[in-house]
Design an enzyme around this catalytic site. Structure first.
Site, PDB file in Angstrom:
ATOM      1  CG  ASN A 109     -23.966  -7.111  17.113  1.00 39.90           C
ATOM      2  OD1 ASN A 109     -23.551  -5.948  17.193  1.00 39.90           O
ATOM      3  ND2 ASN A 109     -24.351  -7.631  15.950  1.00 39.90           N
ATOM      4  CG  HIS A 111     -28.017  -7.125  12.445  1.00 37.59           C
ATOM      5  ND1 HIS A 111     -26.868  -6.798  11.744  1.00 37.59           N
ATOM      6  CD2 HIS A 111     -28.972  -7.387  11.518  1.00 37.59           C
ATOM      7  CE1 HIS A 111     -27.122  -6.877  10.453  1.00 37.59           C
ATOM      8  NE2 HIS A 111     -28.386  -7.234  10.283  1.00 37.59           N
ATOM      9  CD  GLU A 182     -30.618  -0.080  15.616  1.00 35.51           C
ATOM     10  OE1 GLU A 182     -29.521   0.120  16.159  1.00 35.51           O
ATOM     11  OE2 GLU A 182     -30.805   0.093  14.402  1.00 35.51           O
TER      12      GLU A 182
HETATM   13  C1  GAR Z   1     -27.049   0.933  14.371  1.00 34.32           C
HETATM   14  O1  GAR Z   1     -28.134   0.959  13.482  1.00 34.32           O
HETATM   15  C2  GAR Z   1     -26.648  -0.491  14.681  1.00 34.32           C
HETATM   16  O2  GAR Z   1     -27.731  -1.365  14.783  1.00 34.32           O
HETATM   17  C3  GAR Z   1     -25.817  -0.825  13.480  1.00 34.32           C
HETATM   18  O3  GAR Z   1     -25.095   0.361  13.189  1.00 34.32           O
HETATM   19  C4  GAR Z   1     -25.791   1.497  13.702  1.00 34.32           C
HETATM   20  C5  GAR Z   1     -24.899   2.217  14.682  1.00 34.32           C
HETATM   21  O4  GAR Z   1     -25.456   3.415  15.138  1.00 34.32           O
HETATM   22  N1  GAR Z   1     -24.957  -1.948  13.734  1.00 34.32           N
HETATM   23  C6  GAR Z   1     -24.554  -2.775  12.802  1.00 34.32           C
HETATM   24  O5  GAR Z   1     -24.844  -2.679  11.629  1.00 34.32           O
HETATM   25  C7  GAR Z   1     -23.649  -3.906  13.303  1.00 34.32           C
HETATM   26  N2  GAR Z   1     -23.598  -4.957  12.337  1.00 34.32           N
HETATM   27  P1  GAR Z   1     -24.979   4.111  16.472  1.00 34.32           P
HETATM   28  O6  GAR Z   1     -23.460   4.273  16.399  1.00 34.32           O
HETATM   29  O7  GAR Z   1     -25.659   5.444  16.437  1.00 34.32           O
HETATM   30  O8  GAR Z   1     -25.407   3.268  17.639  1.00 34.32           O
END
Ligand code: GAR
Length: 197
Positions: A109, A111, A182
């Site tokens: 995952n 985060h 990320e």
């Molecule tokens: C990202 O910032 C990811 O890290 C977060 O949601 C966003 C998704 O963006 N994930 C979480 O919060 C999981 N707990 P994306 O759909 O553009 O990749």
């Protein structure tokens, strides 16, 4: 070469980072399918553009709100597509059951904070960034970790720090954390796991 299954819920920019990393940073695995729990997720379009098979499995609409059934259905699809490693790339649902058991230590995952700060239940999407700004920390970042039965509690694989700047809003901070952390560490960590390191 490992087969990667990606689970998404929304925009799919982390999925895009994985697609773009294939053949360069990501050499030991290839994305064989993308599964979303949201039929309107833009990430599904990104997958289609890249020629990757997609599937929608919704907890309420397809599984009657039953968490075990939701987990079983995703697990069934992952096995059907011969997936070895599952990546949660902005997947906003919590699951346990069969999927977690069958793919123990093979689910990754991303985060958007430096775990153990601003994580756990309810801390997803913009919320970790709102919490970081409210707390007043000067540094935040992103964490890639293995998934276990504790929300955001599995073994940490990679982290990258990002500075908070004056005038940051949750949206501005989210974008910087994505760009600087990320989209870089997710492909690197997935490669590490696919390579068996
Ligand atoms: C990202 O910032 C990811 O890290 C977060 O949601 C966003 C998704 O963006 N994930 C979480 O919060 C999981 N707990 P994306 O759909 O553009 O990749």
């Amino acid at each position: 070469m490992k087969n990667i299954g990606v689970l998404i819920s929304g925009g799919g920019t982390n999925l895009q980072a994985l697609i773009d990393a294939q053949g360069n940073v990501l050499k030991s695995g290839r994305i064989v399918c993308v599964c979303s729990n949201n039929a309107d997720a833009y990430g599904l379009e990104r997958a289609k553009k890249a020629g990757i098979p997609t599937k929608v499995i919704r907890k309420k609409a397809d599984c009657g709100g039953d968490g075990d059934e939701f987990s079983r259905r995703i697990c069934e699809y992952m096995k059907e597509m011969q997936v070895d490693i599952i990546v949660l790339a902005g997947f906003m649902a919590i699951f346990g059951g069969e999927l977690l058991k069958e793919y123990a230590d093979r689910i990754i995952n991303i985060h958007p904070s430096l775990i153990p700060s601003f994580c756990g239940e309810g801390m997803y999407g913009l919320h970790p960034h709102e919490a970081a700004l409210k707390y007043g920390v000067k540094v935040t970042g992103a964490t890639v970790h293995l998934v276990n039965d504790v929300v955001d509690g599995g073994k940490i694989l990679m982290q990258k720090a990002v500075y908070i700047e004056d005038g940051d809003t949750p949206e501005i901070l989210q974008k910087r954390v994505m760009e600087q952390a990320e989209w870089k560490i997710l492909p690197q960590a997935v490669e590490m796991i696919c390579k068996g390191e």
